[in-house]
Design a protein around this motif. Sequence first.
Motif, PDB file in Angstrom:
ATOM      1  N   UNK A 151       0.707  -1.384   0.033  1.00 12.85           N
ATOM      2  CA  UNK A 151      -0.060  -0.106  -0.037  1.00 12.85           C
ATOM      3  C   UNK A 151       0.861   1.229  -0.145  1.00 12.85           C
ATOM      4  N   UNK A 152       0.965   2.099  -1.067  1.00 17.54           N
ATOM      5  CA  UNK A 152       1.493   3.055  -0.975  1.00 17.54           C
ATOM      6  C   UNK A 152       0.862   4.463  -0.993  1.00 17.54           C
ATOM      7  N   UNK A 153      -0.212   4.366  -0.366  1.00 18.34           N
ATOM      8  CA  UNK A 153      -1.154   5.863  -0.233  1.00 18.34           C
ATOM      9  C   UNK A 153      -0.354   6.716   0.654  1.00 18.34           C
ATOM     10  N   UNK A 154      -0.739   7.859   1.104  1.00 18.12           N
ATOM     11  CA  UNK A 154      -0.216   8.975   1.722  1.00 18.12           C
ATOM     12  C   UNK A 154       0.111   8.337   3.340  1.00 18.12           C
ATOM     13  N   UNK A 155      -1.142   7.530   3.766  1.00 20.86           N
ATOM     14  CA  UNK A 155      -0.963   7.290   4.849  1.00 20.86           C
ATOM     15  C   UNK A 155       0.063   6.253   5.100  1.00 20.86           C
ATOM     16  N   UNK A 156       0.254   5.288   3.992  1.00 23.51           N
ATOM     17  CA  UNK A 156       1.005   4.408   4.314  1.00 23.51           C
ATOM     18  C   UNK A 156       2.663   4.825   4.435  1.00 23.51           C
ATOM     19  N   UNK A 157       2.738   5.974   3.579  1.00 27.07           N
ATOM     20  CA  UNK A 157       4.114   6.441   3.219  1.00 27.07           C
ATOM     21  C   UNK A 157       4.582   7.048   4.647  1.00 27.07           C
ATOM     22  N   UNK A 158       3.560   7.902   5.206  1.00 30.41           N
ATOM     23  CA  UNK A 158       3.663   8.662   6.396  1.00 30.41           C
ATOM     24  C   UNK A 158       4.122   7.576   7.488  1.00 30.41           C
ATOM     25  N   UNK A 159       3.596   6.403   7.732  1.00 28.34           N
ATOM     26  CA  UNK A 159       3.891   5.584   8.778  1.00 28.34           C
ATOM     27  C   UNK A 159       5.282   5.147   8.449  1.00 28.34           C
ATOM     28  N   UNK A 160       5.909   5.029   7.303  1.00 25.22           N
ATOM     29  CA  UNK A 160       7.249   4.659   7.202  1.00 25.22           C
ATOM     30  C   UNK A 160       7.682   3.098   7.116  1.00 25.22           C
ATOM     31  N   UNK A 161       6.428   2.353   7.164  1.00 28.04           N
ATOM     32  CA  UNK A 161       6.740   0.791   6.864  1.00 28.04           C
ATOM     33  C   UNK A 161       7.405   0.378   5.582  1.00 28.04           C
ATOM     34  N   UNK A 162       7.459   1.133   4.487  1.00 26.68           N
ATOM     35  CA  UNK A 162       7.938   0.853   3.434  1.00 26.68           C
ATOM     36  C   UNK A 162       9.598   0.451   3.424  1.00 26.68           C
ATOM     37  N   UNK A 163       9.901   1.586   4.270  1.00 26.52           N
ATOM     38  CA  UNK A 163      11.475   1.641   4.253  1.00 26.52           C
ATOM     39  C   UNK A 163      11.897   0.535   5.020  1.00 26.52           C
ATOM     40  N   UNK A 164      11.114   0.031   6.125  1.00 23.66           N
ATOM     41  CA  UNK A 164      11.579  -0.909   6.891  1.00 23.66           C
ATOM     42  C   UNK A 164      11.424  -2.160   6.223  1.00 23.66           C
ATOM     43  N   UNK A 165      10.478  -2.148   5.373  1.00 22.24           N
ATOM     44  CA  UNK A 165       9.987  -3.667   4.506  1.00 22.24           C
ATOM     45  C   UNK A 165      11.212  -3.752   3.432  1.00 22.24           C
ATOM     46  N   UNK A 166      11.375  -2.572   2.454  1.00 21.44           N
ATOM     47  CA  UNK A 166      12.624  -2.764   1.591  1.00 21.44           C
ATOM     48  C   UNK A 166      13.917  -3.174   2.208  1.00 21.44           C
TER      49      UNK A 166
END
Lengths: 761, 160
Positions: free
Chosen positions: A178-193
């Motif tokens: 999920x790459x909506x604004x909410x998702x990017x705000x929470x910063x999970x994508x960084x940790x995941x990648x």
Amino acid sequence: MEGLSFQNKQQAEALKQVNLLQERNILPPVPIQNPQSKLSPELRKLNCNPDLFRCTLMNVPQTQALLNKAKLPLGLLLHPFKDLTYLPVITSSTIVRCRTCRTYINPFVSFLDQRRWKCNLCYRVNDVPEEFMYNPLTRSYGEPHKRPEVQAATVEFIASSDYMLRPPQPAVYLFVFDVSHNAVESGYLNICCQSLLENLDKLPGDSRTKIGFITFDSTVHFLNLQEGLSQPQMLIVSEIEDIFIPTPDSLLVNLHESNELIADLLEVLPKMFAGTRETHSALGPALQAALKLMSATGGRMSVFQTQLPSIGVGQLFSREDPNQRSTIKGAQHLGPAIDFYKKFALDCSGQQVAVDLFLLSGQYSDMASLACMSKYSAGSVFYYPSFHHIHNPAQAEKFQKDLQRYLIRKIGFEAVMRIRCTKGLSIHTFHGNFFVRSTDLLSLANINPDSGFAVQMSIEESLADSSVVCFQAALLYTSSNGERRIRVHTLCLPVVNSVADVYTGADVQAITCLLATMAVDRSVSSSLSDARDALVNAVVDSFSAYHSTVSNLQQSVLVVPNSLRLFALYILALLKQQAFKSGPCIGLDERVFAMCKMKTQPLVHLMLMIHPHLYRIDNLSDEGSITVGDKTVPQPHILQLSAEKLSKEGAFLMDCCSVMYLWIGKNCSSSFINNVLGFSNYASIPQNLYQLPELDTALSQRVTSFVSWLRDSRPFLSILYVVKDDAPFKTNFFQRLVEDRTESTLSYYEFLLHIQQLISK
Amino acid sequence: MAFTFAAFCYMLTLVLCASLIFFVIWHIIAFDELGTDFKNPIDQCNPLRARERLRNIERICSLLRKLVLPEYSIHGLFCVMFTCAGEWVTLGLNIPLLFYHLWRYFHRPADGSELLYDPASVMSADILSYYQKESWCKLAFYLVSFFYYLYSMVYTLVSF
């Protein structure tokens, strides 16, 4: 003779009567041992490990009438794919099975002579095949009962090509972000990648492993990883009403061949969506696209979601009314709102795709509907409430560690599991994440080492002419390197015909876990208050059934057999659990997640969740400690969960499996605070400390080795919270002291009186 | 011979009861088909068969679901007709089944689409055996009521 008298002493001990109203200290200081059955010692030695396969009643009653007299549930709890340190693997070309019931040969069959064996489930006499007569390990001939299949209750066979009618599938992993604004705000994508980058070469698989990525916000984006491209290309599909795959291949690519391209993608992915303003989330179309992509092979789909899906098919609306949280009526939306996710999960199951859901949201996201996508496709659900990489560092660390375990743990694909039992018993309900394909066959798209299952049984015919009954769970799966394997567990239990023996063999932990799963089903199908009443009735019925078997009982006693002395305590703990609590302030998502965990966790972790362990750790000493590797791990006593066991001068650790609380009393000795926490005095301990420093003092070493020993015994990270006596979230600690009274619940003693009142009615 | 409204009711219910019996027999055959998977156990483990099996289960469940509302509405029509014709004894015999149908209709799962027969949970042995018992009981009831309507029809035709 000595062995027999020891066994008799154990039976007598288990049947000793305990008067609950007078016994103050019913909790033993060491972890509970499961009860012994009445089997002979040789059979007991061969029997399956109780962590893998356990029955609620270790002595099985002979008839359904006897079972009804004891008023205890009969069921099995399994953890079939648990990580094992010792597993015999059989590579022989013939797998010996019974001709009628197809049971695998196991340690509990009887050999009539050297050439024939009698099945222990259907009693048919079979022939021993010629190849089986030769034992490759001892190079001897003519001793089929010494072969490894007949010596171990848990074996793994490597299946021949009869067991596969299509070549075993490669490992295929698809990640849906999920790459909506909410998702990017929470910063999970960084940790995941980051996590994926580190563990890319440790993903289970072989040279055929495939991987792919899909991202979505209000449109669905496919990431093209074709060979020859210098950087990954993003293809956006905005017609979410009728989603289609933009290119036929190169969306799922071979992991080893496109290694650099994938690494580039993972570095660039978090930055690609850094300034996004999209707030919608088209989860449904993204899932449909992902399934289309994986239909040909099957595999594992990991979905990361941070909000309610707001557009497209599968759209969900907020059903939680915050004002209703404090009443029990508020807990009514426990079932799914729409059936899109259930139908989707069934489609996935048919294509051998399992969907794992990671929900990282701060607000209500209708977990009850979203969890369906994992429930029927044999996936797992992970929930990180209020996830944020800066404001909630404890959750961020847990997410990172959990993700690491999730990526590198063992996995089995396109699995089916069948549970067979001796003639006369039949299985009527299954609990867990899978699709029930037939009355005894479960279809599991993926199997992982952290999920547990439960089944309920009934006795159809009298078991009078057999002295033992056997259960066999056979799991046929494709390993991550393309081998078709069968893991077989066999459990053997004696048959008894007296109620006293049934009570001796009652396994109170297994009974509690089975009742917990049944209560979850009841809450969803009827209501939460019905489920709570049913739990209380379970205790009342079994205790009054016991009272009717005991003669000359006085009035004001509550007498129970020793094997069930913790039953009332566990049920009280279950009623105060997050899943079933009737009090205020349980979010609907948290409640539904707690219910999901009740149905899928293996017994050991579930019991810790229901009834946490409390230890005093400011006076840890080395007496009674065990040695693990090169470290000594102290073994403090387990205390009862009551505030009277706490003391203001001490520090106590409560282990609730997924979270741990370290409570520091107001007058705790400053030497403890200094030596273990690294602060000068009580007032200087910060409010949200979640890590223990590793200092050079003896006490610090003992505490850290104990905490890390506890943490190593479970697959996913337990967050440690240091709770001061004046911290705002100290209620989290105190509400788990189940023996105490709160504004809306009973204390343990009051609960016993309440049960006694219901019994005498 | 008086061709009263009651006689007409009985004639109509006789014909429709035959169709109800047909529906229930269809249910019984469908449950038997659901319960039998492919005979060869090794075939059952084949991953390719998983999709076929799932489609089978879903197909049977959707066909069963199509029969539910017609059955309930035909039976409701019976009760309405008997009320209008003043046949209180027959109505009293049919009222329990009417209440049972109403209870089943209002206690379905809340996710809206499935009236009954959810493919994800239909294969568990206790639910399947409950449906089978229900079908056999209904078959017995409809057969008995068929002959009862036949008798009542002749009785009302002949009695005046």
